[in-house]
Design a protein around this motif. Structure first.
Motif, short mmCIF file in Angstrom:
data_model
loop_
_atom_site.label_atom_id
_atom_site.label_comp_id
_atom_site.label_asym_id
_atom_site.label_seq_id
_atom_site.Cartn_x
_atom_site.Cartn_y
_atom_site.Cartn_z
N ALA A 37 0.88 -1.29 0.00
CA ALA A 37 0.01 -0.13 0.14
C ALA A 37 1.07 1.21 0.14
CB ALA A 37 -0.76 0.04 1.14
N ILE A 38 1.87 1.27 0.61
CA ILE A 38 2.95 2.44 0.80
C ILE A 38 3.46 2.79 -0.43
CG2 ILE A 38 4.91 3.23 1.69
CD1 ILE A 38 4.21 1.95 4.45
N LEU A 39 4.06 1.72 -1.12
CA LEU A 39 4.51 1.73 -2.48
C LEU A 39 3.63 2.11 -3.63
CD1 LEU A 39 6.64 -1.61 -2.10
CD2 LEU A 39 7.63 0.43 -2.21
N ARG A 40 2.27 1.47 -3.59
CA ARG A 40 1.32 1.89 -4.56
C ARG A 40 1.09 3.46 -4.51
NH1 ARG A 40 -0.95 -2.64 -3.08
NH2 ARG A 40 -2.72 -1.76 -1.79
N SER A 41 0.79 3.82 -2.94
CA SER A 41 0.73 5.16 -2.77
C SER A 41 1.72 6.42 -3.07
CB SER A 41 0.26 5.46 -1.43
OG SER A 41 1.59 5.48 -0.57
N GLY A 116 25.70 -5.56 0.14
CA GLY A 116 25.32 -5.01 -1.06
C GLY A 116 23.83 -4.61 -1.12
N ALA A 117 23.42 -4.50 0.08
CA ALA A 117 21.91 -3.68 0.26
C ALA A 117 22.03 -2.39 0.25
CB ALA A 117 21.14 -4.30 1.71
N GLU A 118 21.01 -1.82 -0.46
CA GLU A 118 21.16 -0.18 -0.53
C GLU A 118 20.76 0.50 0.59
OE1 GLU A 118 21.95 1.53 -3.39
OE2 GLU A 118 22.20 -0.40 -4.41
N ASP A 119 19.85 -0.21 1.36
CA ASP A 119 19.61 0.23 2.64
C ASP A 119 18.90 -0.80 3.57
OD1 ASP A 119 19.06 2.29 4.77
OD2 ASP A 119 18.10 3.66 3.30
N VAL A 133 14.18 6.61 0.47
CA VAL A 133 15.18 5.49 -0.18
C VAL A 133 15.14 5.33 -1.57
CG1 VAL A 133 15.45 2.89 -0.37
CG2 VAL A 133 15.20 4.16 1.90
N PHE A 134 13.89 5.50 -2.13
CA PHE A 134 13.51 5.35 -3.50
C PHE A 134 13.75 6.60 -4.36
CE2 PHE A 134 11.40 1.86 -1.54
CZ PHE A 134 11.33 0.86 -2.44
N SER A 135 13.81 7.66 -3.86
CA SER A 135 14.15 8.90 -4.38
C SER A 135 15.87 9.00 -4.67
CB SER A 135 13.84 10.09 -3.75
OG SER A 135 14.40 10.22 -2.60
N ARG A 136 16.32 8.29 -3.76
CA ARG A 136 17.96 8.37 -3.79
C ARG A 136 18.34 7.04 -4.80
NH1 ARG A 136 21.11 5.02 -0.98
NH2 ARG A 136 19.53 4.60 0.53
#
Length: 139
Positions: A37-41, A116-119, A133-136
């Motif tokens: 739900a967070i990702l879809r929003s 290797g995780a981004e965050d 996280v996603f904007s970066r």
């Protein structure tokens, strides 16, 4: 929302191919629904699966995933093990992986980032965490 081979696929706003596709992996149906739900929003196309094994199966069929966000503790395969398998694969290693956990354990966080995780996000994950996280990562 549609079910495709046991995976819940929820289309975000925007056209397929333009909208980033995020694979959300969590054994908890409640946590899966919350992160989806967070990702879809946030206008992402989301495929949510219940295990690392299922995530690898899906990635084998559809490697066109912009990012993977996975829980750390899951049965059969942990998020850390999924991260290692993704980063060891020549076909998948370019996909950014974000690990989530309800436990804030510095050694676990360091180990995931070194692998290797981004965050590493501590649950409960908020929309502001996802946005940051996603904007970066998905510039």
């Amino acid at each position: 929302m549609a079910s495709v081979g046991g995976a819940v696929v929820a289309a975000g706003a925007g056209a397929v191919g333009v909208t980033p596709h995020v694979l959300a992996v969590d054994d908890s149906s409640v946590d899966r629904a919350v992160i989806a739900a967070i990702l879809r929003s946030s206008r992402f196309r989301v495929t949510a699966v219940e295990s690392g094994k299922r995530a690898l199966e899906l990635l084998g069929k559809e490697p066109n995933v912009s990012m993977i966000i996975t829980d750390y503790w899951m049965p059969e395969m942990t998020g850390y093990e999924l991260l290692k398998k993704v980063k060891e694969s020549s076909n998948l290693k370019q996909i950014p992986v974000v690990i989530m956990s309800s436990e804030n354990v510095p050694t676990r966080i360091s180990r995931c980032l070194e692998e290797g995780a981004e965050d590493f996000l501590v649950k409960p994950v908020r929309a502001s965490d996802v946005s940051r996280v996603f904007s970066r990562v998905l510039r």
